[in-house]
Design an enzyme around this catalytic site. Structure first.
Site, short mmCIF file in Angstrom:
data_model
loop_
_atom_site.label_atom_id
_atom_site.label_comp_id
_atom_site.label_asym_id
_atom_site.label_seq_id
_atom_site.Cartn_x
_atom_site.Cartn_y
_atom_site.Cartn_z
N HIS A 179 0.84 -1.21 0.00
CA HIS A 179 0.00 0.00 0.00
C HIS A 179 0.87 1.25 0.00
O HIS A 179 1.80 1.37 0.80
CB HIS A 179 -0.92 -0.02 1.21
N LYS A 185 -3.50 2.09 13.77
CA LYS A 185 -2.06 2.32 13.77
C LYS A 185 -1.62 3.16 12.57
O LYS A 185 -0.48 3.61 12.51
CB LYS A 185 -1.33 0.97 13.76
N HIS A 240 -7.94 -8.05 -2.54
CA HIS A 240 -7.65 -8.78 -1.30
C HIS A 240 -8.70 -9.87 -1.21
O HIS A 240 -9.89 -9.58 -1.36
CB HIS A 240 -7.77 -7.88 -0.09
N GLU A 276 -8.15 -13.46 3.06
CA GLU A 276 -7.26 -13.17 4.18
C GLU A 276 -7.95 -13.63 5.46
O GLU A 276 -7.29 -14.07 6.41
CB GLU A 276 -6.99 -11.66 4.24
N HIS A 297 -3.25 -12.52 -0.52
CA HIS A 297 -3.46 -13.32 0.70
C HIS A 297 -3.88 -14.77 0.43
O HIS A 297 -3.05 -15.65 0.49
CB HIS A 297 -4.47 -12.64 1.64
N ASP A 328 2.93 -6.00 1.81
CA ASP A 328 1.67 -5.46 2.30
C ASP A 328 1.88 -4.07 2.94
O ASP A 328 1.40 -3.07 2.40
CB ASP A 328 1.04 -6.43 3.30
N ASP A 329 2.58 -4.00 4.06
CA ASP A 329 2.65 -2.78 4.86
C ASP A 329 4.00 -2.59 5.55
O ASP A 329 4.08 -2.69 6.77
CB ASP A 329 1.59 -2.89 5.97
N LEU A 369 5.47 -0.15 6.59
CA LEU A 369 5.41 0.81 7.70
C LEU A 369 5.09 0.11 9.01
O LEU A 369 5.58 0.49 10.06
CB LEU A 369 4.35 1.86 7.39
#
Lengths: 741, 741
Positions: free
Chosen positions: B283, B356, B550, B553, B572, B627-628, B630
């Site tokens: 993302h 988050k 997605h 998942e 996923h 995916d992320d 961060l």
């Protein structure tokens, strides 16, 4: 498609399908649990506002703990000047004011009340306690005699038993090698050194009094230890205590996790990325990752194709020729051809793993590129180490304790090693040296390089005594030793041992058989000589050394006994998971354990079975280390990779990570001055007074929990023993005599 | 210490201790297994010489396969010119000569003989085969209608059933945004667009024929699919096949591992580090790691403290004010205060996890720094993305497909997004865009931003039709779309669904209830509009889009059914592990599955239980994605971190890693031209002809194994069906009609 003949579809079994489908859908509805969370668009969800409020509150609280404003101001101005990567260390020292003790004392504590607090009948407790205290005395004796350091808290509880204090000798300082001027070195003392029964003795007119525990004493203590650790009741007692420590920690986390997290957030600027970490177990010859080594070799082949790098039957070979002889060009080389990465086939195959040290499976390339003693005097190895050092200095917060090898095959190994280090100026503030001695007597013996074990010991230790007695006799070695932290003992522990070490064992000079001496034999003689050497160096106010062997990676349990008795801290300690008494003792004595789960994962124990998280939860002094980035790691930051994987697989909290990092600094060989700078000036004090979250990012709560838990544990043990001291003065007395003096 | 009274020790129970100790030692001797391996000093050990010889042999063999010498020569010269990091890509194209087919055809194959090859009675096989083929026909229909791509091998086996061919439409190309000149754009066509029942229709005088499977058809097919996947016999058949595929792969590895490794070593220069990898699921708003975002925010606060970044009740707030309002200074900020890292508390708490996304828990910071549409027109977000792009270009081999959000709340979202991208020139050859649509109708509806679902669909799709009909109506969007690969559908799949999608479900325009439409409802309408749009764009020779949601998942299984029917590949797919029929279908159709074990580990499934290694061994088309970064990653190279952890925890071989990387390129949206450059000009060909180890480092053996295994599987299925075609022409016929046309 509504236009094109699909109609035939809505016929026949369709109804049935629909039925089944609906049934399924509704079932899946039932299954799906109640949850709610808009993705990537949170403003609306209540939990959002909640979280926001929580955070605001926290920050509000955090405003309560303030530094003197002017200091904060200066810090800010200072920060505005420098770039965003600035760090408090650049800021004026006053930034860490004498800590007004607003320390977090408040947290949810777990207290046990009632009789028989420890869940076993008093008599059992008593027996167990006696044994444990005995064992601790034994370690205390060996550690203090060798001037290694012993956990202060534990000492305090033991001191009420016996009253001697461990002193902290000067340890190696971090500073570049100064100019080589024999004149400026301490004068020679003209002492004579002689090795008797494997241990060096020093003489003037008479023998100097440089005490060390002799063989009889060692054997006796070791036997006692062996008997203790298999004593049934003691075993189950220690096992219960360890279980208790685990569950107590789980409770602590459940009750205080949020508070620990909040404390970390309160600390301005500090986070896991900018706290000091030490890689406490890493081998110099494999401290670079494969990609790095590959690039280096390619560059070397381009820059120095014509350089003579190797001599085959008195004929010099150039780098180009060496590769031509292998039908390889720099262009062809890849990490795959290099083939130095551990893989599925190395699991439980330490031998195969070792062979991976050879680039492209060629020992000659290993000799040329990752050895200090070769035809180019380790030039390439020196350069690549310096590149690694540069990376570390750039990372700023990552430090390493690199192992260099002394084999004990000849007397000049030390001088060559020292010359290598000083000639190529292989130095960095982020790096300390340890010297590893492979346990390979049997190999050298069969190669007729050594006729008996004492020769090996002499090759290892005589030069150290000579240079200590008369520095200018080996000027480079004298300088180099100032940068050496201690000794490591290395080899595959799973190799079978055919000999039992006891008083009937041959003395080193008589050890001429094929077999390798057992682990404990190696360790005792390294320890004994190091002890004498430390006393001598102390007299000259030179830095002393510590013993930090590989121990308990595999093989028999008694390696961990020798480690417990003789070494300041150890690497691996995997097998403690099978020895509750020893694990409990390692906890009470807070012996550092440098663990390398990625290394274990490739060699001895798959990752998710690694005991590190268990050790950590129980409060053992564990740290994370890489062991062999060349073989186990992929990224440019092996140590961060090691931490990252641990955090992910074991779901460690930021607080756990910072605790591991703090442990790594504590157990490292960096100087007192450096440690006070990294951990806080009072880091030697016990418990909360010793910690400074502003530097370590470890919450006071966590430190307090560890400290209080350790004290309770030590109290339980020592109280029990003391309680019946009166009845058994003499027995106790003799025990103290035996174990204590 | 031999001098100081220790004698009292050698008394009392000492004998007993000795006894016990010896007993123990000798026992430990017995335990220790036979192994041998000198540490850090291998020259002596026989295995060393063995390994060396093996390696030499390998290299000797490798000499047999040679390129034209002159080419090799040029390559070398070329290499000597450039630096050690040189790569074949810089070398002249001829370096990849038309591959003389010395391809590795020889390897140990596993063959099954005898009747009932598949281990089930023929009748069972027959029923199962019919169902499976039915299902594949259904997917083939939806995929070809929407101009997405379908596995060639599978198509070939199906074609003998029905004879239409999937065509490959133009896809988005990688090239910087050209100058914005409406004149140079395709002319407007003056078509009219109107959305009927949630799907856009296009008219001139009459309606254009832009076919799409209508609702009835979709519902019917979906119901059939649902019935298939719970059919008992089919289930156990598929389960058996999957088990068979696993064990067959294990055998393949046992028999060919060494050969695969040797093949990789033979390839000059190429290794895992310098093959192309695509992060197929990441993302944009969290593609930088936390340390990066932190540094960026600090820099921003230093450079633009006075800039108005936010308007609170028509009053502008400067960056400084925003942080002051939070009692924070740039200096205070740390990764901990940022608090954007997933932790133990996010496990099974997608909501907490989502929260988050807010730096310091403040949605305002998220708006300022990681959104494209804010008071500074996403300037900061643009900059940080460009920094990430720079890192990627430096790494050279790492590429990403970033998700940007379109919410469907208003018509101008597309124009704003396009403007952001083009104004800030957010472009890189290493980056492709996907557009993700969060399934948040219920949220917007309760906020009165949308009155019915069709409005949302119109906001999402009408602009795309307008710009396609008349590019100069949204010039920037027209340019931006050339860089968009496809659509993603995102949200927490574990959210409960209160509605069953069937023919009685309200039409989009009538969907006015509180509840969110179910997953399949969202997916169908995205698919249908995308299909019509693709047909329209094809007519104009503009790039078309694919659906890559997605899927699986978490939540109900039927998400994976919609995914199977409608999407080119998915992210996923965790839940396939619970649905053997679907897993087998995903295998046969070789549907790409972008998996992110680290993300799953924090949210839904702990690492060592992740099914990726199982999928990979069975031959599903899986790849690794972050995916992320961060929230889940620590190092500067998140994708490498993801690969590294997978390799370590699951003991993947270098060959497995390279296969994963190759899959990631295959399933990515990079253009045909780019792919042929990364994988080899013939990458579209089936099996070994399609692969080129010199670029992918994937051994021919591995590719051959995958290909042959897939063919056997497809053959088994289709043969069975064909075998009884004659008896049941009409039944089959109608089936083909139903599923095929």
């Amino acid at each position: 498609m509504s236009r094109h003949g699909h109609i035939d579809l809505r016929t026949s079994m369709d109804g049935k399908y629909k039925e089944i489908a609906e049934e399924l859908f509704s079932r899946s509805l039932a299954e799906s649990e109640m949850r709610s969370a808009p993705y990537e668009f949170p403003e609306e969800s209540p939990i959002e506002q909640l979280e926001e409020r929580r955070q605001r509150l926290e920050r509000q609280i955090s405003q309560d703990i303030k530094f003197e404003p002017d200091i904060l101001l200066r810090a800010k101005q200072d920060f505005m000047k420098t770039d965003s990567a600035t760090d408090l260390d650049q800021a004026p020292k006053e930034l860490y004011p004498e800590r007004e003790l607003v320390v977090e004392r408040e947290y949810q504590r777990v207290a046990i009340s009632g009789e028989e607090k420890c869940g076993v009948p008093f008599t059992d407790l008593l027996d167990a306690a006696k044994c444990v205290v005995k064992a601790l005395f034994i370690r205390e004796k060996y550690i203090s005699r060798s001037m290694q350091s012993f956990c202060r808290t534990t000492t305090r509880y033991l001191q009420e038993e016996l009253g001697d204090v461990t002193v902290h000798p000067p340890v190696s300082e971090t500073h570049p090698y100064e100019v080589l001027d024999p004149a400026s070195m301490p004068p020679g003392l003209g002492y004579a050194c002689k090795m008797l029964d494997g241990v060096v003795h020093v003489y003037t007119s008479s023998e100097l009094d440089l005490p060390y525990p002799d063989l009889q004493e060692y054997i006796a203590d070791m036997n006692m230890m062996m008997a203790l650790i298999i004593n049934g009741p003691v075993k189950s007692f220690c096992y219960r205590r360890l279980q208790y420590l685990s569950s107590k920690f789980q409770m602590h986390i459940l009750l205080n996790e949020m508070k620990e997290l909040a404390a970390q957030k309160k600390v301005p600027h500090r986070d896991f990325y900018n706290i000091r970490k030490v890689d406490t177990h890493i081998h110099a010859s494999s401290c670079m990752n494969q990609k790095h080594l590959l690039r280096f070799i390619k560059r070397a082949m381009k820059k120095y194709p014509g350089e003579i790098v190797h001599v085959e039957q008195s004929r010099g070979q150039t780098l180009l020729e060496v590769f031509e002889s292998m039908n390889l060009t720099a262009f062809d080389l890849s990490v795959d051809t290099l083939d130095m990465h551990a893989d599925r086939n190395t699991f439980h195959r330490f031998d195969k793993f070792n062979s991976k040290y050879n680039p492209i499976g060629e020992s000659i390339l290993r000799e040329i590129f990752i050895k200090t003693d070769n035809h180019v005097e380790g030039k390439y190895f020196g350069h690549i180490i310096k590149e690694v050092m540069a990376d570390l200095e750039e990372s700023k917060y990552q430090n390493v304790e690199l192992r260099l090898s002394i084999y004990g095959r000849s007397r000049d190994e030390w001088d060559k090693l020292a010359q290598w280090a000083i000639k190529h100026k292989v130095y960095s503030d982020n790096v300390r040296w340890l010297v590893q001695v492979p346990r390979l007597f049997d190999v050298y013996h069969t190669k007729k390089q050594l006729s008996n074990f004492q020769e090996m010991l002499e090759n290892i230790f005589m030069p150290l005594f000579e240079v200590t007695v008369n520095p200018s006799s080996h000027p480079q070695l004298h300088l180099f030793l100032e940068h050496v932290v201690g000794f490591d003992s290395v080899d595959d522990e799973s190799k079978p041992e055919h000999h039992i070490f006891n008083l009937d064992s041959p003395k080193p000079v008589n050890w001429t058989e094929e077999d390798n001496p057992p682990y404990s034999y190696y360790l005792y003689y390294m320890y004994a000589n190091m002890t004498v050497l430390n006393h001598l160096r102390r007299q000259r106010n030179l830095n002393s050394f510590v013993l930090r062997p590989h121990c308990g990676e595999a093989g028999p349990i008694h390696h961990l006994v020798s480690g417990f008795m003789l070494s300041e801290n150890i690497s691996h300690g995997l097998l403690l998971r099978k020895a509750p008494v020893l694990q409990y003792l390692y906890y009470l004595a807070q012996i550092g354990i440098a663990m390398s789960p990625l290394s274990n994962n490739s060699l001895f124990l798959s990752y998710h079975r690694n005991p590190l998280p268990e050790y950590l939860s129980r409060g053992l002094m564990v740290s994370l280390s890489t062991d062999d980035p060349l073989q186990f790691h992929f990224t440019k930051e092996p140590l961060m990779e090691e931490y990252s994987i641990a955090a992910q697989v074991w779901k460690l909290s930021s607080c756990d990570m910072c605790e591991l990092a703090r442990n790594s600094v504590l157990m490292s060989g960096f100087s007192h001055q450096v440690k006070s700078y990294w951990l806080g000036p009072h880091y030697l004090k016990e418990g909360q007074e010793g910690t400074d979250i502003r530097r370590t990012n470890v919450p006071d709560i966590r430190v307090a929990y560890r400290f209080e838990t350790l004290c309770e544990e030590l109290n339980l043990i020592t109280q029990a023993v003391r309680s019946e001291e009166l009845e058994t003065v003499e027995e106790q007395g003799s025990l103290c005599m035996g174990a204590g003096r």
